[in-house]
Design a protein around this motif. Structure first.
Motif, PDB file in Angstrom:
ATOM      1  N   ILE A 142       0.846  -1.203   0.000  1.00  0.00           N
ATOM      2  CA  ILE A 142       0.000   0.000   0.000  1.00  0.00           C
ATOM      3  C   ILE A 142       0.878   1.249   0.000  1.00  0.00           C
ATOM      4  N   GLU A 143       1.953   1.204   0.781  1.00  0.00           N
ATOM      5  CA  GLU A 143       2.825   2.371   0.892  1.00  0.00           C
ATOM      6  C   GLU A 143       3.572   2.674  -0.412  1.00  0.00           C
ATOM      7  N   HIS A 144       3.753   1.661  -1.244  1.00  0.00           N
ATOM      8  CA  HIS A 144       4.309   1.935  -2.579  1.00  0.00           C
ATOM      9  C   HIS A 144       3.331   2.832  -3.337  1.00  0.00           C
ATOM     10  N   GLU A 178       4.343  13.840   2.501  1.00  0.00           N
ATOM     11  CA  GLU A 178       4.833  13.026   3.624  1.00  0.00           C
ATOM     12  C   GLU A 178       4.911  11.548   3.225  1.00  0.00           C
ATOM     13  N   GLU A 179       4.025  11.117   2.332  1.00  0.00           N
ATOM     14  CA  GLU A 179       4.114   9.733   1.848  1.00  0.00           C
ATOM     15  C   GLU A 179       5.412   9.527   1.066  1.00  0.00           C
ATOM     16  N   VAL A 180       5.775  10.536   0.263  1.00  0.00           N
ATOM     17  CA  VAL A 180       7.045  10.455  -0.469  1.00  0.00           C
ATOM     18  C   VAL A 180       8.208  10.445   0.527  1.00  0.00           C
ATOM     19  N   GLU A 181       8.098  11.305   1.517  1.00  0.00           N
ATOM     20  CA  GLU A 181       9.163  11.426   2.517  1.00  0.00           C
ATOM     21  C   GLU A 181       9.404  10.085   3.246  1.00  0.00           C
ATOM     22  N   HIS A 182       8.330   9.410   3.658  1.00  0.00           N
ATOM     23  CA  HIS A 182       8.534   8.187   4.465  1.00  0.00           C
ATOM     24  C   HIS A 182       8.362   6.900   3.642  1.00  0.00           C
ATOM     25  N   ARG A 183       8.530   7.011   2.315  1.00  0.00           N
ATOM     26  CA  ARG A 183       8.194   5.881   1.434  1.00  0.00           C
ATOM     27  C   ARG A 183       9.033   4.625   1.645  1.00  0.00           C
ATOM     28  N   SER A 184      10.234   4.768   2.221  1.00  0.00           N
ATOM     29  CA  SER A 184      11.086   3.578   2.375  1.00  0.00           C
ATOM     30  C   SER A 184      10.804   2.806   3.658  1.00  0.00           C
ATOM     31  N   VAL A 185      10.089   3.439   4.607  1.00  0.00           N
ATOM     32  CA  VAL A 185      10.000   2.843   5.943  1.00  0.00           C
ATOM     33  C   VAL A 185       9.286   1.489   5.907  1.00  0.00           C
ATOM     34  N   ALA A 258       2.886  -0.994 -10.448  1.00  0.00           N
ATOM     35  CA  ALA A 258       2.862  -2.378  -9.943  1.00  0.00           C
ATOM     36  C   ALA A 258       4.073  -3.146 -10.474  1.00  0.00           C
ATOM     37  N   ARG A 259       4.368  -2.957 -11.753  1.00  0.00           N
ATOM     38  CA  ARG A 259       5.497  -3.695 -12.334  1.00  0.00           C
ATOM     39  C   ARG A 259       6.811  -3.319 -11.667  1.00  0.00           C
ATOM     40  N   ARG A 264      12.392  -7.790  -8.344  1.00  0.00           N
ATOM     41  CA  ARG A 264      13.078  -8.334  -7.156  1.00  0.00           C
ATOM     42  C   ARG A 264      14.030  -7.323  -6.532  1.00  0.00           C
ATOM     43  N   ASP A 265      14.586  -6.422  -7.366  1.00  0.00           N
ATOM     44  CA  ASP A 265      15.549  -5.458  -6.826  1.00  0.00           C
ATOM     45  C   ASP A 265      14.891  -4.117  -6.474  1.00  0.00           C
ATOM     46  N   TYR A 266      13.566  -4.137  -6.316  1.00  0.00           N
ATOM     47  CA  TYR A 266      12.847  -2.891  -5.991  1.00  0.00           C
ATOM     48  C   TYR A 266      13.326  -2.298  -4.652  1.00  0.00           C
ATOM     49  N   HIS A 267      13.467  -0.998  -4.623  1.00  0.00           N
ATOM     50  CA  HIS A 267      13.532  -0.294  -3.338  1.00  0.00           C
ATOM     51  C   HIS A 267      12.875   1.076  -3.501  1.00  0.00           C
ATOM     52  N   PRO A 268      12.019   1.470  -2.535  1.00  0.00           N
ATOM     53  CA  PRO A 268      11.268   2.725  -2.687  1.00  0.00           C
ATOM     54  C   PRO A 268      12.151   3.952  -2.854  1.00  0.00           C
ATOM     55  N   SER A 269      13.389   3.902  -2.351  1.00  0.00           N
ATOM     56  CA  SER A 269      14.233   5.097  -2.445  1.00  0.00           C
ATOM     57  C   SER A 269      14.533   5.463  -3.899  1.00  0.00           C
ATOM     58  N   ARG A 270      14.310   4.513  -4.821  1.00  0.00           N
ATOM     59  CA  ARG A 270      14.541   4.826  -6.234  1.00  0.00           C
ATOM     60  C   ARG A 270      13.284   5.389  -6.908  1.00  0.00           C
ATOM     61  N   GLU A 271      12.181   5.449  -6.174  1.00  0.00           N
ATOM     62  CA  GLU A 271      10.938   6.058  -6.663  1.00  0.00           C
ATOM     63  C   GLU A 271      10.866   7.489  -6.139  1.00  0.00           C
TER      64      GLU A 271
END
Ligand code: FE2
Ligand code: FE2
Length: 293
Positions: A142-144, A178-185, A258-259, A264-271
Motif C-alpha cells: 500500500i505504501e508503494h 509526507e508519503e514520499v518522505e517516508h516511502r522507504s519505511v 505495480a510492475r 526483485r531489486d525494488y527499493h522505494p528510495s529509487r521512486e
C-alpha cells in the motif's frame, strides 16, 4: 546534489489543521464524479492508517535491534496518525455538514481493518508471527502506492487548472509529500522482519484486487449519498474522462507502478524525489502554519 539521503530522510509528524468552512462539496468545480473518485481516499484512509499504526505497534519490538529503523518507524507512525485524523476531518465536517453522510460505508471499512485484518489469525494453521508478517507485507505494498500517488498529486497541475479547492489540494499534497518522505519505511520494515519475495508478491495482489473495487464502489456510494446528484452513478466513461483531463491517475500509471514494485531489486528510495516533497512542504499553507505553532 541535493544532499538528501533518499533512503533515510528525517521523518517527523507535522501537526497540521484544516478549516473546511469554505470548501464546497464538489471541490473540483462541475466535476462531481471526479471529485468522488478522489474522495474515496477520505473513506479509506482514516481506518486504513489507524490500522497501520496498530500493526506497527506490534512491529516495533521486531526492529528494536536497528535503532535507525526503529526511530523511522516511530516517525512514520506519528505521520500516519495525523493523516488519519486529517482525513477524518473531511468526513466529519466537509462532507457531513454539506449533507453527505458517509458513515454507512465507513463503519464497514472500519470493520475490514479492525476485524478482517485485525489481530485474530484468519487461519488456525497460521502462526501469529506469520499473520503479522503478511500484514506488514500488505502495508509495504500500500505504501508503494501512497508514495507514487503522492508524487502524482504533487505534480497534477490539471487539478489547479480545473479550479480545485485550495484547502483540499493542500491536504492531499501535504499528505502526498509526507508519503514520499517516508516511502522507504514500510518496505524496510518488511525486509527486516521477513523479506520473503513470495509473501510480498501475494500481499501485493490482495491489495491490487481490492483497489479498483474500492474506487468503484466507494465512488458509487458517494454519488448515491450525495444530496445534489439525484441518483447519478459513476460510469467507466466518467473515469476515462477524469483520466483524460488529468484529474485522476490512469490504469497505465497504476500498472507501471505495480510492475516496478514487483521487481526483485525494488527499493522505494529509487521512486519519487524527497526534494520535490520538501519543496512542497516548504510552501504548503498547512505545513507552514504547523511549523509556526
Ligand atoms: Fe498516510
Ligand atoms: Fe504512508
Amino acid at each position: 546534489m541535493s544532499g538528501i539521503d533518499e533512503r533515510h530522510p528525517e521523518i517527523t509528524p507535522r501537526r497540521v489543521r484544516f478549516d473546511w468552512s469554505e470548501t464546497p462539496l464538489h471541490w473540483i468545480p462541475d466535476e462531481p464524479v471526479a471529485t468522488h473518485f478522489i474522495n474515496v481516499l477520505h473513506l479509506l484512509l482514516p481506518a486504513g492508517e489507524r490500522w497501520f499504526v496498530h500493526v506497527y505497534k506490534q512491529a516495533l519490538p521486531l526492529v528494536a535491534d536497528d535503532p535507525r529503523l526503529h526511530g523511522e518507524v516511530r516517525g512514520f507512525m506519528g505521520q500516519e496518525a495525523v493523516h488519519a485524523y486529517s482525513h477524518q476531518g473531511v468526513l466529519d465536517r466537509q462532507m457531513r455538514e454539506r449533507g453527505l453522510d458517509p458513515r454507512a460505508l465507513t463503519l464497514r471499512i472500519e470493520w475490514i481493518f479492525t476485524r478482517l485484518l485485525g489481530d485474530r489469525r484468519p487461519l488456525p494453521i497460521m502462526t501469529r508471527r506469520a499473520w503479522l508478517n503478511l500484514r506488514i507485507g500488505i502495508i509495504a505494498g500500500i505504501e508503494h502506492y501512497t508514495a507514487v500517488l503522492g508524487a502524482w498529486i504533487l505534480d497534477a497541475r490539471e487539478l489547479d487548472a480545473a479550479g480545485a479547492d485550495p484547502t483540499m489540494l493542500d491536504l492531499l499534497r501535504w499528505h502526498g509529500a509526507e508519503e514520499v518522505e517516508h516511502r522507504s519505511v514500510a518496505f524496510d520494515v518488511y525486509q527486516h522482519v521477513s523479506g520473503a519475495y513470495w509473501r510480498r508478491f501475494l500481499a501485493f495482489f490482495a491489495g491490487v484486487i481490492a483497489m479498483p473495487l474500492a474506487v468503484y464502489f466507494g465512488a458509487a456510494f458517494l454519488c448515491a449519498k450525495d444530496p445534489t446528484l439525484h441518483g447519478v452513478r459513476p460510469r467507466v466513461r466518467d473515469y476515462r474522462r477524469a483520466v483524460r483531463r488529468g484529474l485522476f491517475p490512469g490504469n497505465r500509471f497504476m500498472v507501471a507502478a505495480a510492475r516496478r514494485y514487483l521487481r526483485r531489486d525494488y527499493h522505494p528510495s529509487r521512486e519519487c524525489s524527497t526534494r520535490r516533497a520538501l519543496d512542497y512542504l516548504a510552501v504548503s499553507p498547512a505545513a507552514r502554519a504547523a511549523k509556526r505553532r
